[in-house]
Design a protein around this motif. Structure first.
Motif, short mmCIF file in Angstrom:
data_model
loop_
_atom_site.label_atom_id
_atom_site.label_comp_id
_atom_site.label_asym_id
_atom_site.label_seq_id
_atom_site.Cartn_x
_atom_site.Cartn_y
_atom_site.Cartn_z
N HIS A 47 37.89 34.46 44.16
CA HIS A 47 36.97 34.39 45.27
C HIS A 47 36.96 35.82 45.76
N HIS A 48 35.91 36.45 46.37
CA HIS A 48 36.00 37.92 46.67
C HIS A 48 35.62 37.86 48.31
N ASP A 49 36.51 38.68 48.86
CA ASP A 49 36.44 39.05 50.25
C ASP A 49 35.49 40.36 50.38
N VAL A 89 37.40 42.86 32.76
CA VAL A 89 37.01 43.99 33.33
C VAL A 89 38.09 44.41 34.25
N ARG A 90 39.18 44.30 33.90
CA ARG A 90 40.46 44.35 34.68
C ARG A 90 40.64 45.92 35.06
N GLU A 91 40.41 46.76 34.03
CA GLU A 91 40.47 48.13 34.04
C GLU A 91 39.51 48.68 35.00
N ALA A 92 38.21 48.19 35.03
CA ALA A 92 37.28 48.84 35.76
C ALA A 92 37.28 48.36 37.41
N MET A 93 37.67 47.03 37.51
CA MET A 93 38.10 46.70 38.79
C MET A 93 39.20 47.47 39.29
N ALA A 94 40.27 47.39 38.84
CA ALA A 94 41.44 48.21 39.07
C ALA A 94 41.17 49.65 39.74
N ALA A 95 40.09 50.18 38.91
CA ALA A 95 39.93 51.73 39.09
C ALA A 95 39.20 51.76 40.57
N VAL A 96 38.70 50.61 41.07
CA VAL A 96 37.96 50.67 42.50
C VAL A 96 38.80 49.79 43.53
N MET A 98 40.11 46.62 43.33
CA MET A 98 39.80 45.46 43.30
C MET A 98 40.54 44.57 42.41
N ALA A 99 40.89 43.32 42.63
CA ALA A 99 41.82 42.42 42.07
C ALA A 99 41.27 41.54 40.83
N GLU A 100 39.98 41.61 40.58
CA GLU A 100 39.22 40.42 39.84
C GLU A 100 39.67 41.09 38.26
N THR A 101 39.65 40.08 37.31
CA THR A 101 40.07 40.61 36.20
C THR A 101 39.22 40.24 34.97
N HIS A 102 37.96 39.25 35.39
CA HIS A 102 37.16 38.88 34.32
C HIS A 102 35.71 38.84 34.84
N HIS A 145 21.29 36.80 32.96
CA HIS A 145 22.42 35.81 32.85
C HIS A 145 22.73 35.51 34.54
N PHE A 146 23.57 34.50 34.73
CA PHE A 146 24.13 34.29 35.86
C PHE A 146 25.95 34.60 35.70
N GLY A 147 26.24 35.36 36.88
CA GLY A 147 27.62 35.69 36.89
C GLY A 147 28.41 35.99 37.91
N ALA A 148 29.54 36.01 37.72
CA ALA A 148 30.58 36.37 38.94
C ALA A 148 31.85 36.86 38.43
N ASP A 149 32.44 37.97 39.09
CA ASP A 149 33.65 38.50 38.80
C ASP A 149 34.68 37.60 39.34
N ILE A 150 35.91 37.39 38.48
CA ILE A 150 36.70 36.12 38.88
C ILE A 150 38.27 36.66 38.53
N ILE A 151 39.09 35.96 39.19
CA ILE A 151 40.77 36.35 38.67
C ILE A 151 41.16 35.34 37.98
N LEU A 152 41.68 35.67 36.61
CA LEU A 152 42.35 34.98 35.91
C LEU A 152 43.93 35.58 35.81
N GLU A 153 44.83 34.82 36.24
CA GLU A 153 45.98 35.26 36.85
C GLU A 153 47.21 35.01 35.47
N ASP A 154 46.77 33.71 35.15
CA ASP A 154 47.94 33.30 34.07
C ASP A 154 47.55 33.28 32.72
N LYS A 155 48.60 33.36 31.75
CA LYS A 155 48.20 33.41 30.38
C LYS A 155 48.12 31.60 30.16
N GLY A 156 47.20 31.51 29.27
CA GLY A 156 46.96 29.90 28.85
C GLY A 156 45.51 29.43 28.83
#
Length: 181
Positions: A47-49, A89-96, A98-102, A145-156
């Motif tokens: 979720h995004h603030d 999208v981890r690198e692009a988001m981290a550059a600004v 943001m915590a979103e990874t995908h 398309h329909f989309g959202a930036d999300i956080i995937l923290e754990d492997k699996g």
């Protein structure tokens, strides 16, 4: 002043979207575990603030050569084919900052006509590798398309349940999974 007004409008818009996604899943009979945006562990899972900044960051790097895209497959439900992808999208988001990874995205196509479906209400629930389910996340229509930036923290393995209410007013549900390594 223009930037401040734009950010306030974006924040209001994002807040109303998250409420719409919760209402959508509640109306469709899914078990809504509340409108909280945090899981039991207190972490924010997708979720995004500040979705406006996250969306702008993704747009700025949407097709960056460093971004990896994974095909989650296609599924047909009641004459509509849903084709899902996820991008790192981890690198692009981290550059600004943001915590979103995908970036999760799904494209819908009418199987009879072959036409792309770009209007409707779409949301996703994510089940993480520990079996914890997120609140619904509204997917925004963008670039076919329909989309959202999300956080995937754990492997699996992550499971995605996409609920849709498209212009034909039929409710459809699509299931996809992703092995995050």
């Amino acid at each position: 002043m223009k930037t401040t007004l734009s950010l306030l409008f974006a924040a209001f818009f994002v807040f109303s979207l998250s409420m719409d996604a919760d209402a959508f899943f509640h109306r469709s009979g899914h078990d809504n575990h509340g409108a909280q945006h945090q899981e039991k562990d207190g972490k924010n899972h997708g979720h995004h603030d500040d979705k406006a900044a996250a969306h702008d960051a993704h747009d700025a790097h949407a097709h960056d050569a460093h971004e990896e895209m994974y095909d989650l497959g296609s599924l047909s439900v009641d004459g509509v084919k849903g084709n899902a992808h996820i991008s790192d999208v981890r690198e692009a988001m981290a550059a600004v900052g943001m915590a979103e990874t995908h970036h999760f995205m799904i494209h819908f196509m009418d199987e009879a006509s072959g036409d792309s479906i770009e209007e409707g209400t779409v949301a996703v629930r994510i089940v993480n590798p520990a079996g914890e389910q997120s609140a619904p996340i509204r997917l925004i229509g963008m670039d076919g398309h329909f989309g959202a930036d999300i956080i995937l923290e754990d492997k699996g393995t992550y499971h995605f349940t996409v609920g849709s209410a498209l212009p034909d007013e039929k409710r459809r549900q699509y299931e996809f999974s992703f092995d995050y390594e």
